[in-house]
Design an enzyme around this catalytic site. Structure first.
Site, short mmCIF file in Angstrom:
data_model
loop_
_atom_site.label_atom_id
_atom_site.label_comp_id
_atom_site.label_asym_id
_atom_site.label_seq_id
_atom_site.Cartn_x
_atom_site.Cartn_y
_atom_site.Cartn_z
CG ASP A 101 -2.27 0.48 0.93
OD1 ASP A 101 -2.43 1.47 0.40
OD2 ASP A 101 -3.20 -0.21 1.25
CG ASP A 209 -4.48 5.65 0.96
OD1 ASP A 209 -5.69 4.76 0.98
OD2 ASP A 209 -4.82 6.67 1.19
CD GLU A 272 -8.78 4.57 -1.88
OE1 GLU A 272 -9.69 4.18 -1.40
OE2 GLU A 272 -7.83 5.16 -1.57
CG HIS A 344 -9.22 -1.10 4.16
ND1 HIS A 344 -9.04 -1.09 2.91
CD2 HIS A 344 -8.78 0.01 4.72
CE1 HIS A 344 -8.43 0.04 2.64
NE2 HIS A 344 -8.46 0.85 3.74
CG ASP A 345 -11.51 2.24 3.37
OD1 ASP A 345 -11.07 2.12 4.17
OD2 ASP A 345 -10.98 2.57 2.03
C1 NOJ Z 1 -8.30 5.23 1.56
C2 NOJ Z 1 -7.80 4.34 2.50
O1 NOJ Z 1 -8.59 3.00 1.89
C3 NOJ Z 1 -8.77 4.47 3.79
O2 NOJ Z 1 -8.56 3.53 4.73
C4 NOJ Z 1 -8.02 5.51 4.65
O3 NOJ Z 1 -8.54 6.00 5.65
C5 NOJ Z 1 -7.88 6.82 3.71
N1 NOJ Z 1 -7.62 6.43 2.11
C6 NOJ Z 1 -6.94 7.68 4.07
O4 NOJ Z 1 -5.55 7.30 3.76
#
Ligand code: NOJ
Length: 569
Positions: A101, A209, A272, A344-345
């Site tokens: 990541d 990210d 992302e 995970h989000d």
């Molecule tokens: C996206 C990530 O997937 C998330 O978990 C994170 O809180 C935010 N970006 C900030 O890094």
């Protein structure tokens, strides 16, 4: 793309490990590298090609590692660099690759770069972050004096006042995550150096990210622009100033040149990109432009939200089809899709898009998996998804750990919302749903730890766990194994053209994939009502079953949550 010429990742499946919650090896209740090493055979058995590892770098853990204080180390909580090297070697030995990541839109406020930057306006690193004075004519610290009206992703303003200098710094996420200033070439050089260091160590690429947020729309005089006001809030939506900003393609092309050019084509990059459109994604993933291999888009995980993550609404299947169909068509000849339900989000897919009632949980989990994995693109499996893991029955706010959820609760309480309403939404949407420990077996901590897990294990692990599913050919796990194998063995799954069928139907999701005269028909009943397949898609009735999620009782009828992949002539 032609079979034989297509990049390796067109027929690959990626598995995401969220290390805190995967497997603990030292009894502290937090997952770690030792735990991942001990569970690699689970990945091998599943057949995945790549492990994407969420952050394991040194971090104060305000956002579970997405707040990095040292880009070139491992947090002792997770282990050490020697174990990371071992992980690379062990994965490679098993024919798998490691995706790290990369979190470079922001650092932790404890990163030495920010500590230096914060030391005062004359710091040589002051310009590495976004420092701005209060709004003209307003005293610093006064409500509304923030340099712009932007609302943070994690509630409140994106600006934090530094009392010592009287200036504010920008944080699109939590106040502990200051945004790096990519306009400054020294910042970019430092990041590229760090990325090369990881590649030289043997990692096989990066999941980047919120990478489409690194370019901000800044006026020549340094001014940043207010966004349109948000309903019911003193804050505004700043996204036009930071999503796919003016220099984003330039930065990614530079990164590609500086970091990836000349390296073997075994590497993989995925960006992302919240808010990215198909048209933008074509540009980002066009190989001729040399930016990234694929992006994570957010359209399909926004269809059941009324503008905000905290305002969930029911999903209409035809909206999902319109969205996925649009992405499949938009990236058909140029670029590449990534496919995901979960990470995970996001809340757990079976609870959100499926039906996690005891009767339909297994069938809906396998139906959703079939639907997604048969699209064109690279599928991502989030840990536990392959077991049909579901949302957690949170009792109260004390059960939550996620900074986003906790900040939202505080803000909603301050705004006078009813606690029960806020909790109901958190229960449905909180990221902690995805972060409960992986359910390995039926023992009290699900085989995750010998200590006290940092986030409670879902009580349903007594029935829903890997051990129970491993030898069961009808399990969710076995179905994922078959789906992953299908992508490896069938060129039409990886590379076939995609055509959406029955676009307006409210319960059936159907499409075809076609490559060199080989045609697969995919039919999924996304609901509890049996569907008259024979009437709607007669061709499906005579098709040869390549893979299904249940024994076919009647070829002309799709049972609740039944999914079939059929070869038709
Ligand atoms: C996206 C990530 O997937 C998330 O978990 C994170 O809180 C935010 N970006 C900030 O890094």
């Amino acid at each position: 793309m032609r079979p034989g010429k297509a990049p390796w990742w067109t027929s690959a499946v990626v598995y995401q490990v969220y290390p805190r919650s995967f497997q603990d090896s030292d009894g502290d209740g937090i997952g770690d590298l030792g735990g991942i090493l001990a569970r690699l055979d689970h990945l091998l058995d599943l057949g995945v090609d790549v492990l994407w590892l969420s952050p394991v770098y040194p971090s104060p853990q305000a956002d579970n590692g997405y707040d990095i204080s040292d880009y070139q180390g491992i947090d002792p909580m997770f282990g050490c660099l020697a174990q990371l090297d071992e992980l690379i070697a062990e994965l490679h030995r098993r024919g798998m690759r490691l995706l790290m990541d990369l979190v470079v839109n922001h650092t932790s406020a404890e990163h030495p770069w920010f500590v230096e930057s914060r030391s005062g306006p004359d710091s040589p690193k002051r310009d590495w972050y976004w420092w701005r004075p209060a709004r003209a004519g307003m005293p610093a610290g006064h409500p509304g004096a923030e340099p712009t009206n932007w609302q943070s992703f994690f509630s409140g303003s994106t600006w934090e006042l530094d009392e010592a200098s009287g200036e504010y710094y920008l944080h699109l996420f939590d106040r502990s995550q200051p945004d790096l200033n990519w306009e400054n070439p020294q910042v970019r050089t430092a990041i590229y150096d760090m990325m090369r260091w990881w590649l030289d160590r043997g990692v096989d690429g990066f999941r980047m990210d919120v990478i489409n947020m690194i370019s901000k729309d800044v006026a020549p005089d340094g001014h940043l622009h207010d966004g349109p006001p948000l309903a019911g809030s003193a804050l505004g939506d700043g996204s036009a100033s930071y999503l796919c900003g003016p220099r984003i393609h330039e930065f990614l092309q530079e990164m590609h040149r500086e970091v990836f050019a000349g390296r073997p084509d075994t590497l993989l990059t995925v960006g992302e990109m919240p808010g990215v459109t198909v048209e933008q994604a074509r540009l980002f993933t066009d190989p001729a432009r040399a930016e990234v291999d694929m992006v994570f888009q957010f359209e399909h995980v926004s269809l059941d939200l009324d503008g905000s993550k905290w305002r969930p609404v029911p999903l209409r299947l035809r909206d999902l089809k319109a969205s996925f169909g649009h992405w499949q068509a938009g990236l058909a000849d140029v670029g590449w899709n990534s496919l995901y339900w979960d990470n995970h989000d996001q809340p757990r897919a079976v609870s959100r898009f499926g039906d996690d009632s005891p009767q339909f949980r297994r069938d809906s989990a396998t139906c959703l998996a079939t639907l997604l994995h048969l699209h064109r693109g690279t599928p991502y499996v989030y840990q536990g998804e392959e077991l049909g893991m579901a949302n957690f029955p949170f009792a109260g706010i004390d059960d939550f750990r996620d900074v986003e959820s906790l900040n939202h609760f505080t803000a909603a309480m301050a705004a006078g919302q009813a606690p029960a309403d806020v909790l109901a939404v958190l229960r449905r949407m909180s990221r902690d749903n995805a972060r409960t420990p992986v359910q390995w077996d039926a023992s009290p901590s699900a085989g995750f730890t010998t200590g006290t897990p940092w986030l409670a294990v879902n009580p349903d692990h007594v029935t829903w766990n890997a051990e129970a599913q491993r030898g069961d050919p009808s399990s969710v796990l076995a179905h994922y194994r078959r789906l992953i194998a299908l992508r490896h063995t069938e060129p039409v799954v990886a590379l076939g053209d995609f055509t959406m069928l029955l676009p307006a139907h409210e319960e059936i999701y159907a499409f075809s994939r076609c490559l060199d005269g080989d045609t697969l028909l995919v039919v999924c009943n996304v609901g509890r009502t049996p569907q008259p397949l024979g009437e709607l898609l007669p061709a499906a009735v005579d098709g040869e079953l390549v893979l299904g999620n249940m024994a076919v009782a009647d070829p002309a009828v799709l049972a609740p949550w039944e999914a079939r992949v059929l070869r038709v002539r």
